[in-house]
Design a protein around this motif. Structure first.
Motif, short mmCIF file in Angstrom:
data_model
loop_
_atom_site.label_atom_id
_atom_site.label_comp_id
_atom_site.label_asym_id
_atom_site.label_seq_id
_atom_site.Cartn_x
_atom_site.Cartn_y
_atom_site.Cartn_z
N UNK A 196 15.44 20.87 10.99
CA UNK A 196 16.67 21.53 10.59
C UNK A 196 17.18 21.02 9.26
N UNK A 197 17.71 21.94 8.44
CA UNK A 197 18.40 21.55 7.22
C UNK A 197 19.82 21.12 7.56
N UNK A 198 20.74 21.23 6.61
CA UNK A 198 22.12 20.89 6.90
C UNK A 198 22.66 21.76 8.02
N UNK A 199 23.31 21.15 9.00
CA UNK A 199 23.84 21.88 10.16
C UNK A 199 25.20 22.47 9.82
N UNK A 200 25.35 23.77 10.01
CA UNK A 200 26.66 24.38 9.83
C UNK A 200 27.69 23.74 10.75
N UNK A 227 31.83 16.05 -2.10
CA UNK A 227 31.00 16.82 -3.03
C UNK A 227 31.33 18.30 -2.91
N UNK A 228 32.48 18.74 -3.43
CA UNK A 228 32.89 20.13 -3.24
C UNK A 228 31.92 21.14 -3.84
N UNK A 229 31.15 20.73 -4.86
CA UNK A 229 30.24 21.67 -5.52
C UNK A 229 28.79 21.53 -5.03
N UNK A 230 28.55 20.63 -4.07
CA UNK A 230 27.20 20.46 -3.54
C UNK A 230 26.78 21.71 -2.78
N UNK A 231 25.61 22.23 -3.11
CA UNK A 231 25.15 23.50 -2.56
C UNK A 231 24.05 23.27 -1.53
N UNK A 232 24.26 23.83 -0.33
CA UNK A 232 23.25 23.74 0.72
C UNK A 232 23.15 25.07 1.45
N UNK A 233 22.00 25.30 2.05
CA UNK A 233 21.81 26.49 2.88
C UNK A 233 21.94 26.05 4.34
N UNK A 234 23.18 25.83 4.78
CA UNK A 234 23.39 25.27 6.11
C UNK A 234 22.94 26.28 7.17
N UNK A 235 22.47 25.74 8.29
CA UNK A 235 21.83 26.58 9.31
C UNK A 235 22.67 26.63 10.58
N UNK A 236 22.75 27.80 11.16
CA UNK A 236 23.46 28.04 12.42
C UNK A 236 22.67 27.37 13.55
N UNK A 283 10.27 23.89 8.81
CA UNK A 283 11.58 23.66 8.19
C UNK A 283 12.44 24.91 8.28
N UNK A 284 13.70 24.72 8.66
CA UNK A 284 14.61 25.86 8.82
C UNK A 284 15.94 25.58 8.13
N UNK A 285 16.38 26.53 7.32
CA UNK A 285 17.70 26.46 6.70
C UNK A 285 18.44 27.76 7.02
N UNK A 286 19.67 27.83 6.55
CA UNK A 286 20.40 29.08 6.61
C UNK A 286 19.89 30.03 5.53
N UNK A 287 20.37 31.28 5.51
CA UNK A 287 19.84 32.29 4.60
C UNK A 287 20.48 32.29 3.22
N UNK A 288 21.50 31.46 2.98
CA UNK A 288 22.24 31.54 1.72
C UNK A 288 22.67 30.15 1.29
N UNK A 289 22.63 29.93 -0.02
CA UNK A 289 23.08 28.65 -0.58
C UNK A 289 24.57 28.74 -0.88
N UNK A 338 26.50 32.29 7.19
CA UNK A 338 27.59 31.35 7.41
C UNK A 338 28.83 32.06 7.93
N UNK A 339 29.09 33.25 7.45
CA UNK A 339 30.24 34.01 7.96
C UNK A 339 30.08 34.28 9.46
N UNK A 340 28.85 34.51 9.90
CA UNK A 340 28.62 34.70 11.33
C UNK A 340 28.91 33.41 12.08
N UNK A 341 28.49 32.28 11.50
CA UNK A 341 28.77 31.00 12.15
C UNK A 341 30.28 30.79 12.29
#
Length: 289
Positions: free
Chosen positions: A133-137, A158-167, A194-200, A276-279
């Protein structure tokens, strides 16, 4: 019968519910009896991965195990895997996308124990698959109390840190796909997915999405690293884990032009990943008073 460890947590609870919905026989492992609200028909057993001797009854008679490691050390992992191997031959392990297969020692203690457990699985004689798993939502639930109290800003290091968090539902679906594969999962043996969310999205963007969902603007503001470190330690993380998390985010995601390869559940199962909106919609009750 499939045994699910970490059954009262975000991912493990999803694995229990998805397996049950698929008609599988499920045994849910919990350290505290009665803590999990499991679907009718799910068998609850009490045991602790920190005490391998407590697991013999949990492993007895199971065909496969979903293994989620909730401890800060892999010290008891060899004994746990030996106990599992006495009763079953298959393990699906929830690991981390941060594990680097090209090095012997990982850059932080969290990925280090994930890498160690993967190595132990490879040496155990068990058939195994790692869902990384990548970053967990679900980690964003750490903001929930502030949002419920009406905050209009959330401090994050880190307000500008970008991740594709996963549900967590997608992590669970990947594990369930492997556990219930019609060939007994053999085509997944030894694989690491490896699994991430669909959007950074940055922390600031995710906080804004939560604000939209609760009906008021919420912005991100920078948090000093020492304050972030102190809060992680106060929340129960060992000092080296707090340093490892902050160091990894700073190095990998907080630099200018950060990039994370998007790898969604669709590549494994053919299912569309949750946004992420779904999460946020699935957890809206956690963010509302």
């Amino acid at each position: 019968m499939i045994l699910v460890t970490g059954a009262t947590g975000n991912v493990g609870g999803q694995v229990v519910r998805q397996l049950h919905a698929a008609g599988e026989s499920v045994r849910a492992l919990a350290r505290t009896p009665g803590k999990g609200a499991f679907p009718e028909g799910v068998e609850e057993v009490v045991g602790d991965l920190a005490d391998p001797a407590s697991l013999e009854g949990a492993f007895n008679g199971v065909d496969a195990v979903f293994l989620l490691w909730p401890l800060f050390s892999a010290e008891t992992a060899p004994a746990v895997l030996k106990a599992a191997a006495r009763h079953t031959e298959r393990v699906v392990y929830l690991s981390s996308t941060g594990v680097d297969d090209t090095v012997l020692e990982q850059g932080d203690p969290i990925n280090d124990f994930h890498a160690r457990i993967e190595r132990l699985l490879a040496e155990s004689g068990l058939r195994w698959t790692a869902v990384r798993g990548g970053g967990f939502a679900a980690n964003d639930l750490g903001w929930a109390e502030q949002v419920r109290q009406g905050a209009t800003s959330i401090a994050t290091p880190f307000p500008d840190a970008v991740r594709a968090v996963v549900h967590e539902g997608d992590l669970a679906a990947a594990a369930v796909h492997v556990l219930t594969a019609p060939d007994g999962g053999r085509r997944h043996d030894g694989r690491k997915y490896p699994l991430t969310g669909p959007e950074r999205l940055s922390d600031a963007e995710r906080i804004a999405i939560i604000g939209e969902a609760v009906g008021r603007p919420i912005r991100a503001e920078p948090m000093p690293l020492e304050q972030a470190r102190a809060e992680l330690i106060a929340g129960g993380l060992p000092q080296e884990y707090a340093d490892g998390i902050l160091g990894a985010v700073q190095e990998e995601f907080a630099a200018p032009g950060p990039s994370e390869e998007v790898r969604t559940i669709q590549a494994l199962t053919g299912e569309a990943p949750r946004t992420y909106r779904q999460w946020v919609a699935d957890h809206l009750a956690d963010f509302r008073p």
